[in-house]
Design an enzyme around this catalytic site. Sequence first.
Site, PDB file in Angstrom:
ATOM      1  N   GLU A 246       0.878  -1.160   0.000  1.00  0.00           N
ATOM      2  CA  GLU A 246       0.000   0.000   0.000  1.00  0.00           C
ATOM      3  C   GLU A 246       0.917   1.212   0.000  1.00  0.00           C
ATOM      4  OE1 GLU A 246      -1.585   3.056   0.242  1.00  0.00           O
ATOM      5  OE2 GLU A 246      -1.757   2.777   2.406  1.00  0.00           O
ATOM      6  N   CYS A 280      -2.162   8.925   2.831  1.00  0.00           N
ATOM      7  CA  CYS A 280      -1.984   8.366   1.487  1.00  0.00           C
ATOM      8  C   CYS A 280      -3.034   8.850   0.497  1.00  0.00           C
ATOM      9  CB  CYS A 280      -2.026   6.834   1.542  1.00  0.00           C
ATOM     10  SG  CYS A 280      -0.689   6.103   2.492  1.00  0.00           S
TER      11      CYS A 280
END
Length: 471
Positions: A246, A280
């Site tokens: 990720e 993110c």
Amino acid sequence: MERQLYLGGRFVAGTEVREVRAPWDGAVVSRVHQASWAQLDDALALAFQARRELWTAPTGRKRALCQAIADGIRARAPELAEVICAEAGKPISAANAEVARAVWTFELAAGVATEDQGSVVPVDLDDAQSGYLGLSRRVPSGVVVGISPFNFPVNLAAHKVAPALAVGAPIILKPPPQAPSAALILAEIARSAGAPAAGLQVAACSNELAERLAIDPRAAVVSFTGSARVGWQLKTKVPRARVLLELGGNAAVVIAEDADLDRAIERVALAGYVYGGQVCVSVQRIFVQRAIHARFMEGLRRKVATYQVADPRQTGTVVGPLIDEGAAQRIEAWLGEAAAGGAVVEGGTRVGNRLQPAIVERAPRDSKVVREEVFGPVVVVEPYDDFDLTLEVVNQGDYGLQAGIFTHDIRKVRRAWEVLEVGGVIANDAPTFRADSMPYGGVKGSGLGREGVRLAAAEFCEPRLLVMGPG
């Protein structure tokens, strides 16, 4: 506070101790022991040896463990939030929200532990196979190595630990050097909840030793959350283990003329600057239909003017310091590059690791603030005329984590869902939205695999087939 390693069910001293300093004022928050390779090697050996015992433990025991950890996090929520605020510089309101999510993550894992774990496979496809029965069950692949980042020190650790415990996979967690204490408190909670000694081990260590841990042949799954550069390099060095990455992105939002403009401004402003953009899926690129562009910019400027860098310990702080001065210097340089290319930059002044929120207009499409992940308090705004063409512009570049669209036109929502090359499309909210139950992850440079407790549990496992012959 001095924090030791959690290995083999005990807290033990490391070979050296590292100071962790608060991003806001540089004060020493904790002194954290660092593991040697010999200690990590012992942790791997213990986890590898115990993998079958952990998998075959009663389902009710796995469910109860996950629920007990959720209860333990809830009981220590103020302490965890204060530690996250201090070590990561996360505003206390955001830290409280993260801890609450970690409770949900483990409660979801308690449910996943009791879900169906197998199926009947039709193997009798012709007369020659008549009487044969196929059964498939989910089996943990083996030892999980989890590497978690500083920006969500407890909940992103939970997204590795909770699914592992739910399916009975032993996990060794390497917490972030900038904010390791939350993971070690999580280990205390897991120990009090009755976690097996080999079920969870937490070891702060150097990046070099973390890589050695990940590439060890005893590691069956490597779950990494962090920078794209480090993640993809790590993948090239792990030929046999399943690697889940990720890696972030440069999230885009498309705002159509028919959108609820006040809501759009409120949501994208918060999502672009909260925690200094160190998320993110922080909003980075904003495409606004030209007819409403002027009104949008007026509202955005008015909102951003209320977001001044402030002490993260104060209730109401939205933008705190960046994690370190190097991060702030990098972003300052990227803003300078954009300005040199013709962009108009408002804000973005820097003092140490404190960077004022910035709005960028007319940025060249090849500038770093457009193509790369800023991971800071910066949004780039661009007006558009053609909706379909704008979707193609959003797709340009290497990242594809999540994107947002504001519109009341369901046809545009469906079109965005079809066209955008991202892991998730969020309609009428910012792409920063994440529920811990949903599939979460990206495409292209944003990573491999999916988080979300159910999806991660599946990623940590593999099917094992039994075919029973007649008679």
